[in-house]
Design a protein around this motif. Structure first.
Motif, PDB file in Angstrom:
ATOM      1  N   ALA A 142       0.858  -1.186   0.000  1.00 41.09           N
ATOM      2  CA  ALA A 142       0.000   0.000   0.000  1.00 41.09           C
ATOM      3  C   ALA A 142       0.892   1.233   0.000  1.00 41.09           C
ATOM      4  O   ALA A 142       2.076   1.160   0.345  1.00 41.09           O
ATOM      5  N   LEU A 143       0.302   2.361  -0.373  1.00 38.62           N
ATOM      6  CA  LEU A 143       0.999   3.650  -0.318  1.00 38.62           C
ATOM      7  C   LEU A 143       0.157   4.612   0.509  1.00 38.62           C
ATOM      8  O   LEU A 143      -1.031   4.805   0.249  1.00 38.62           O
ATOM      9  N   VAL A 144       0.789   5.220   1.525  1.00 43.98           N
ATOM     10  CA  VAL A 144       0.139   6.229   2.354  1.00 43.98           C
ATOM     11  C   VAL A 144       0.824   7.568   2.097  1.00 43.98           C
ATOM     12  O   VAL A 144       2.034   7.705   2.312  1.00 43.98           O
ATOM     13  N   VAL A 145       0.055   8.534   1.618  1.00 47.33           N
ATOM     14  CA  VAL A 145       0.571   9.855   1.260  1.00 47.33           C
ATOM     15  C   VAL A 145       0.128  10.836   2.342  1.00 47.33           C
ATOM     16  O   VAL A 145      -1.064  11.075   2.516  1.00 47.33           O
ATOM     17  N   ARG A 185      -8.245  -4.270   6.350  1.00 52.89           N
ATOM     18  CA  ARG A 185      -9.294  -4.790   5.468  1.00 52.89           C
ATOM     19  C   ARG A 185      -8.724  -5.239   4.123  1.00 52.89           C
ATOM     20  O   ARG A 185      -9.201  -6.189   3.514  1.00 52.89           O
ATOM     21  N   HIS A 186      -7.690  -4.547   3.675  1.00 55.90           N
ATOM     22  CA  HIS A 186      -7.040  -4.910   2.417  1.00 55.90           C
ATOM     23  C   HIS A 186      -5.959  -5.984   2.605  1.00 55.90           C
ATOM     24  O   HIS A 186      -5.315  -6.383   1.626  1.00 55.90           O
ATOM     25  N   GLY A 187      -5.750  -6.434   3.842  1.00 54.45           N
ATOM     26  CA  GLY A 187      -4.732  -7.448   4.108  1.00 54.45           C
ATOM     27  C   GLY A 187      -3.322  -6.928   4.040  1.00 54.45           C
ATOM     28  O   GLY A 187      -2.360  -7.694   3.883  1.00 54.45           O
ATOM     29  N   VAL A 188      -3.150  -5.615   4.183  1.00 60.22           N
ATOM     30  CA  VAL A 188      -1.830  -4.988   4.047  1.00 60.22           C
ATOM     31  C   VAL A 188      -0.969  -5.292   5.269  1.00 60.22           C
ATOM     32  O   VAL A 188      -1.407  -5.143   6.411  1.00 60.22           O
ATOM     33  N   ARG A 189       0.263  -5.707   5.012  1.00 61.14           N
ATOM     34  CA  ARG A 189       1.247  -5.916   6.076  1.00 61.14           C
ATOM     35  C   ARG A 189       2.432  -4.967   5.942  1.00 61.14           C
ATOM     36  O   ARG A 189       3.144  -4.727   6.915  1.00 61.14           O
ATOM     37  N   VAL A 205      -2.169  -1.417  -5.914  1.00 63.54           N
ATOM     38  CA  VAL A 205      -2.216  -1.515  -4.454  1.00 63.54           C
ATOM     39  C   VAL A 205      -3.052  -0.364  -3.905  1.00 63.54           C
ATOM     40  O   VAL A 205      -3.247   0.651  -4.587  1.00 63.54           O
ATOM     41  N   PRO A 206      -3.569  -0.483  -2.682  1.00 68.09           N
ATOM     42  CA  PRO A 206      -4.336   0.622  -2.100  1.00 68.09           C
ATOM     43  C   PRO A 206      -3.486   1.881  -1.962  1.00 68.09           C
ATOM     44  O   PRO A 206      -2.336   1.830  -1.529  1.00 68.09           O
ATOM     45  N   VAL A 207      -4.062   3.002  -2.334  1.00 66.83           N
ATOM     46  CA  VAL A 207      -3.436   4.313  -2.160  1.00 66.83           C
ATOM     47  C   VAL A 207      -4.340   5.122  -1.233  1.00 66.83           C
ATOM     48  O   VAL A 207      -5.530   5.282  -1.500  1.00 66.83           O
ATOM     49  N   ILE A 208      -3.761   5.597  -0.133  1.00 69.69           N
ATOM     50  CA  ILE A 208      -4.520   6.320   0.879  1.00 69.69           C
ATOM     51  C   ILE A 208      -3.877   7.679   1.114  1.00 69.69           C
ATOM     52  O   ILE A 208      -2.685   7.766   1.421  1.00 69.69           O
ATOM     53  N   PHE A 209      -4.669   8.726   0.957  1.00 69.90           N
ATOM     54  CA  PHE A 209      -4.192  10.083   1.197  1.00 69.90           C
ATOM     55  C   PHE A 209      -4.635  10.529   2.586  1.00 69.90           C
ATOM     56  O   PHE A 209      -5.827  10.451   2.915  1.00 69.90           O
ATOM     57  N   VAL A 214       7.328  -0.666   7.334  1.00 61.05           N
ATOM     58  CA  VAL A 214       7.237   0.687   6.774  1.00 61.05           C
ATOM     59  C   VAL A 214       8.450   0.968   5.901  1.00 61.05           C
ATOM     60  O   VAL A 214       9.593   0.796   6.335  1.00 61.05           O
ATOM     61  N   ILE A 215       8.186   1.393   4.675  1.00 59.67           N
ATOM     62  CA  ILE A 215       9.238   1.707   3.702  1.00 59.67           C
ATOM     63  C   ILE A 215       9.169   3.194   3.395  1.00 59.67           C
ATOM     64  O   ILE A 215       8.098   3.736   3.096  1.00 59.67           O
ATOM     65  N   LEU A 216      10.317   3.855   3.461  1.00 52.89           N
ATOM     66  CA  LEU A 216      10.401   5.294   3.222  1.00 52.89           C
ATOM     67  C   LEU A 216      11.566   5.571   2.285  1.00 52.89           C
ATOM     68  O   LEU A 216      12.663   5.059   2.493  1.00 52.89           O
ATOM     69  N   SER A 217      11.323   6.371   1.255  1.00 52.17           N
ATOM     70  CA  SER A 217      12.435   6.773   0.388  1.00 52.17           C
ATOM     71  C   SER A 217      12.962   8.121   0.857  1.00 52.17           C
ATOM     72  O   SER A 217      12.200   8.990   1.294  1.00 52.17           O
TER      73      SER A 217
END
Length: 205
Positions: A25-28, A118-122, A64-68, A149-152
């Protein structure tokens, strides 16, 4: 499954599996007009715009789910709800979620965790601002809840820190952002560039 070794901040080796290095998933976080455009934008706003654009493109391509996350500032703030500065800089897609928040931690009082579960994201990639505030608080909470958690390095930004009491020197924004990375410790997966983040949708049985 092959293991991948990364160097920790203390110089030792951390071992992550290939699954750990893949975001589901991506959380912005708070990429809102007030902070990324105009005279009040963070110093590295152009770099951040480019990095978030890459992350969004790759996350969407992987489906993948994208959540803002969208911060609701107090009355009179540049991100006061429904003001121009409060608006998201990148328009969400039709099936992408927007989670409004009023605290630094994007999990606090919101449905973010339920949405990810809910999306099964780990594992999740995170990007946005401000590095040492909402982004760091949300990343730290995600780690505490058991998410990878992955961060660039180019995917977050903040403002210059002004000089403070006791003759403390001002801190340039890039150094403040780097210190925020450091504060998250060894559990976070830190990559050099947005293009290094791999996305893969959760495979459901």
């Amino acid at each position: 499954m092959l293991d991948t070794s990364l160097e920790s901040e203390e110089g030792g080796d951390l071992v992550f599996t290939q699954d750990d290095l893949t975001a589901q998933a991506l959380v912005v976080v708070d990429v809102q007009k007030a902070f990324i455009t105009g005279a009040d934008a963070v110093p590295d706003h152009r770099q951040l715009q480019g990095a978030v654009e890459i992350l969004l493109e790759n996350a969407r391509a992987a489906d993948v789910p994208v959540i803002f996350l969208q911060n609701d500032g107090v009355p009179g703030a540049v991100d006061e709800p429904n003001s121009d500065g409060w608006q998201l800089f990148f328009p969400p897609g039709v099936h992408e979620a927007v989670v409004r928040k009023s605290e630094d931690n994007g999990f606090d009082g919101t449905g973010l965790e339920d949405m990810l579960r809910r999306h099964g994201v780990r594992s999740m990639a995170i990007c946005g601002m401000l590095s040492e505030m909402c982004l760091a608080a949300t990343a730290r909470a995600a780690l505490e809840k058991g998410f990878t958690v992955i961060l660039s390095h180019d995917g977050h930004a903040t403002y210059d820190v002004p000089a403070g009491p006791g003759n403390s020197q001002a801190v340039p924004a890039r150094m403040a952002a780097r210190a925020a990375e450091w504060s998250l410790g060894d559990e976070i997966i830190l990559l050099a560039a947005a293009g290094d983040v791999r996305f893969e949708a959760v495979r459901r049985a």
